[in-house]
Design an enzyme around this catalytic site. Structure first.
Site, PDB file in Angstrom:
ATOM      1  N   ASP A   1     -42.337   0.142  78.556  1.00 62.98           N
ATOM      2  CA  ASP A   1     -42.213   1.533  78.980  1.00 62.98           C
ATOM      3  C   ASP A   1     -41.058   1.618  79.964  1.00 62.98           C
ATOM      4  OD1 ASP A   1     -42.928   4.278  79.290  1.00 62.98           O
ATOM      5  OD2 ASP A   1     -43.973   3.795  81.146  1.00 62.98           O
ATOM      6  N   SER A   2     -40.624   2.825  80.234  1.00 59.89           N
ATOM      7  CA  SER A   2     -39.553   3.018  81.212  1.00 59.89           C
ATOM      8  C   SER A   2     -40.006   2.672  82.628  1.00 59.89           C
ATOM      9  CB  SER A   2     -39.069   4.461  81.175  1.00 59.89           C
ATOM     10  OG  SER A   2     -40.140   5.344  81.393  1.00 59.89           O
TER      11      SER A   2
ATOM     12  N   CYS B   1     -43.454   4.285  75.719  1.00 56.83           N
ATOM     13  CA  CYS B   1     -42.605   5.342  76.277  1.00 56.83           C
ATOM     14  C   CYS B   1     -42.393   6.422  75.216  1.00 56.83           C
ATOM     15  CB  CYS B   1     -41.268   4.706  76.674  1.00 56.83           C
ATOM     16  SG  CYS B   1     -40.027   5.877  77.183  1.00 56.83           S
TER      17      CYS B   1
ATOM     18  N   GLU C   1     -48.639  10.200  90.373  1.00 56.19           N
ATOM     19  CA  GLU C   1     -48.208   9.056  91.183  1.00 56.19           C
ATOM     20  C   GLU C   1     -48.587   9.230  92.656  1.00 56.19           C
ATOM     21  OE1 GLU C   1     -44.245   7.690  90.480  1.00 56.19           O
ATOM     22  OE2 GLU C   1     -44.722   7.154  88.406  1.00 56.19           O
TER      23      GLU C   1
ATOM     24  N   CYS D   1     -47.469  12.300  77.406  1.00 57.96           N
ATOM     25  CA  CYS D   1     -46.776  11.535  78.447  1.00 57.96           C
ATOM     26  C   CYS D   1     -47.779  10.504  78.948  1.00 57.96           C
ATOM     27  CB  CYS D   1     -46.342  12.452  79.580  1.00 57.96           C
ATOM     28  SG  CYS D   1     -45.776  11.567  81.056  1.00 57.96           S
TER      29      CYS D   1
ATOM     30  N   HIS E   1     -48.297   9.108  81.660  1.00 57.43           N
ATOM     31  CA  HIS E   1     -48.929   9.316  82.970  1.00 57.43           C
ATOM     32  C   HIS E   1     -50.139  10.260  82.889  1.00 57.43           C
ATOM     33  CE1 HIS E   1     -45.376   7.595  84.940  1.00 57.43           C
ATOM     34  NE2 HIS E   1     -45.991   7.688  86.092  1.00 57.43           N
TER      35      HIS E   1
END
Lengths: 272, 272
Positions: free
Chosen positions: B16-17, B79, B159, B191, B193
Site C-alpha cells: 500500500d502507499s 492501495c 489517523e 479507501c 482507511h
C-alpha cells in the site's frame, strides 16, 4: 561553484513541500508587490513532516537546486519542516544567496511581541515533535515558556475549505483547549496552511491572544533584508508568480484559489 | 525472468502507499490465520492519490519488485489508487504470481449483494475522480447506477483516532447526505482507511444500507484463489506479519495499534 550576478530584478525563490507555502507568496505580494517570485511546490513528495531527517535534508538540497536554476536573489524556505531540520543545507546549496526560514522568522516575531513571556505554538505532528519552535524561541530568550500542540486535522480542514465549519470549530476548540490555564499571550501558527484558518483560530482563542502568522513574519524579514542590501525590486506592476510543481495534483488549481483568492497562472512541471 | 518455486508456505505479499493497507492485513489474518504475510507500506512517498498516473505506475513497479524479493505466492494491492491505475504493471512485474486488487474485489462483492442495483462509493478525491469503482462495477453489470462521493477528511480523522467524535459525525453527515434520494442499498468503503470509521459510517447511513469493506472482499478472493490452486498455508499458529516501510514515520507505531489493535512488531526500513 558557478556564480551569477544578482540584481534587484532577480526573483525571490520560495519553496515548500506542497501548496501550503502559497501563504508566503501571498504575504510577500502584500508587502513587496514589485517582486518577481518563483515558487516550487514539491507536490510529488508532499508531505515532508512524516519523513526522516535524512530524507528531508536530501529533498531540501534538491528543492534549492531547482530554484537556483532561476538565479534568485534570495531563497525563502516556506516549509516549517525544512526550516527546522535543513536550513543549513539550503544555505550551503544556495552559495552566496541569503536564505530565510519561515520558522526562525515566526519565532523571532513571537519573541518580540510576547509581554507575558508565554507563547503557544501550533503545527503539524512533525513540527511539534521536533520541538524546533521552542528551541528557536528559547535561543532568543531562554526565559520564555513555550507550550506546543499538534493539530493534524487543520491541514486537511483547510484544504477542504472547511474554514468556518461547525466541525472545524469543534476540532479547534478541542485542540486549543490545550492552552487553557497556561496564560499564553501569543500563539504562533507554525504551519503554512494555518493562516487559511486564522479567523476561526482567533475566535477560538479569543481577542486576548496575539496570533503570529509565520508567513507574514518571513515576508517582513525578507523586506528588511532586501532593503538593507539594496536589492528591493523596482518593477511598477505586480508580476504573477512563476509556479513550479513536481507532480500535477488535480487539486492544485482549487487550492491555489483557496490560498490566493485568484485563478491559478500557468504551472510548470519539473522532475525531482 | 528469474523463476522461483512457490509453495503453500510462501508468504502473501501486500503493499500500500502507507499504513492504510493494514486493514487488508487484518482481514487476511481474520479469515486466513495460517498465512505468512509480508507487508510493504511506501511511507516515504505516501499519499499516491494526488499523484499522476505516470508516477503511480512507476511506484507500483518498484513496490512489486520489493515484495518479489520475498518470493510471495500472491500479491495483493491494498492501495485503491494502484488497483485503479496500475494493476497491469503489478501483474507484469509479478510474472507468474497471481495479483489481486482491492478495488476489483470490492466492486465484485458490491455487485453481488446489491438488489436495487444502486451502489454508493466513497473514497479519496483521486479514487472518486478516477471513476474506477464505477467502471469496475459497470463492467460487471452495466445496469447498476453508481453514485460516488469523495470524503477527503476521513483519512485524517481515522489517523487522529476520531472514530467516534462529534466533529467526525458532523463531517460524515455532510459527506453522506450526498446519497439522500438516490436509494442506494450498498455502500462501498473505497479507501483502505475507512474500515476504521465503519461503525460511524454505518450509523450515519442507517441499517438499510449494506456496507462493503473492500479489504474484507479482497481477503475473501485471496482465500478462494489459494484454495483453488492448492496453495493455502498450513501453519498451525498465526505468524506475525513481516513489515517493511520506506521511511520511518514517528506515527507508524501509533497507527499500527489503531489499525491492528496490537503492538507493532519490528519494522524494517527499505530504500525506494
Amino acid at each position: 561553484m558557478h556564480h551569477h550576478k544578482n540584481t534587484p530584478e532577480s526573483p525571490i525563490g520560495i519553496f515548500d513541500s506542497g501548496v501550503g507555502g502559497l501563504t508566503v507568496v501571498r504575504a510577500i505580494q502584500a508587502i513587496l508587490p514589485s517582486e518577481r517570485i518563483i515558487y516550487f511546490g514539491d507536490t510529488a513528495r508532499v508531505p515532508y513532516g512524516s519523513k526522516s531527517q535524512v530524507t528531508i535534508r536530501k529533498y531540501a538540497q534538491e528543492d534549492t537546486a531547482i530554484l537556483m536554476r532561476y538565479q534568485p536573489k534570495m531563497i525563502i524556505v516556506a516549509c516549517n519542516t525544512v526550516s527546522a531540520l535543513a536550513l543549513d543545507v539550503v544555505r550551503k546549496a544556495g552559495g552566496s544567496i541569503p536564505a530565510l526560514g519561515v520558522l526562525e522568522a515566526g519565532a523571532e516575531l513571537a519573541v518580540s511581541v510576547s509581554r507575558q513571556k508565554r507563547i503557544g505554538v501550533i503545527g503539524t505532528q512533525a513540527t511539534v515533535c521536533s520541538n524546533a519552535y521552542a528551541c528557536a524561541i528559547n535561543e532568543l530568550d531562554p526565559d520564555i515558556e513555550v507550550h506546543s500542540k499538534a493539530c493534524p486535522l487543520f491541514v486537511p480542514l483547510a484544504e477542504e475549505g472547511f474554514t468556518d465549519h461547525p466541525a472545524a470549530r469543534l476540532i479547534a476548540g478541542e485542540y486549543l483547549r490545550e492552552f487553557d490555564g497556561h496564560e499564553i499571550d501569543t500563539l504562533v501558527l507554525g504551519c503554512t496552511h494555518y493562516p487559511i484558518l486564522r479567523g476561526m483560530i482567533g475566535q477560538t482563542v479569543g481577542p486576548g491572544i496575539r496570533i503570529i502568522d509565520s508567513a507574514e513574519a518571513v515576508a517582513r524579514r525578507a523586506k528588511e533584508l532586501l532593503a538593507e542590501t539594496g536589492m528591493l525590486g523596482m518593477s511598477g506592476e505586480t508580476p504573477r508568480p512563476h509556479l513550479l510543481v513536481s507532480d500535477l495534483p488535480q487539486k492544485f488549481g482549487m487550492l491555489y484559489r483557496l490560498f490566493m483568492g485568484s485563478d491559478v497562472p500557468d504551472v510548470e512541471l519539473v522532475d525531482v
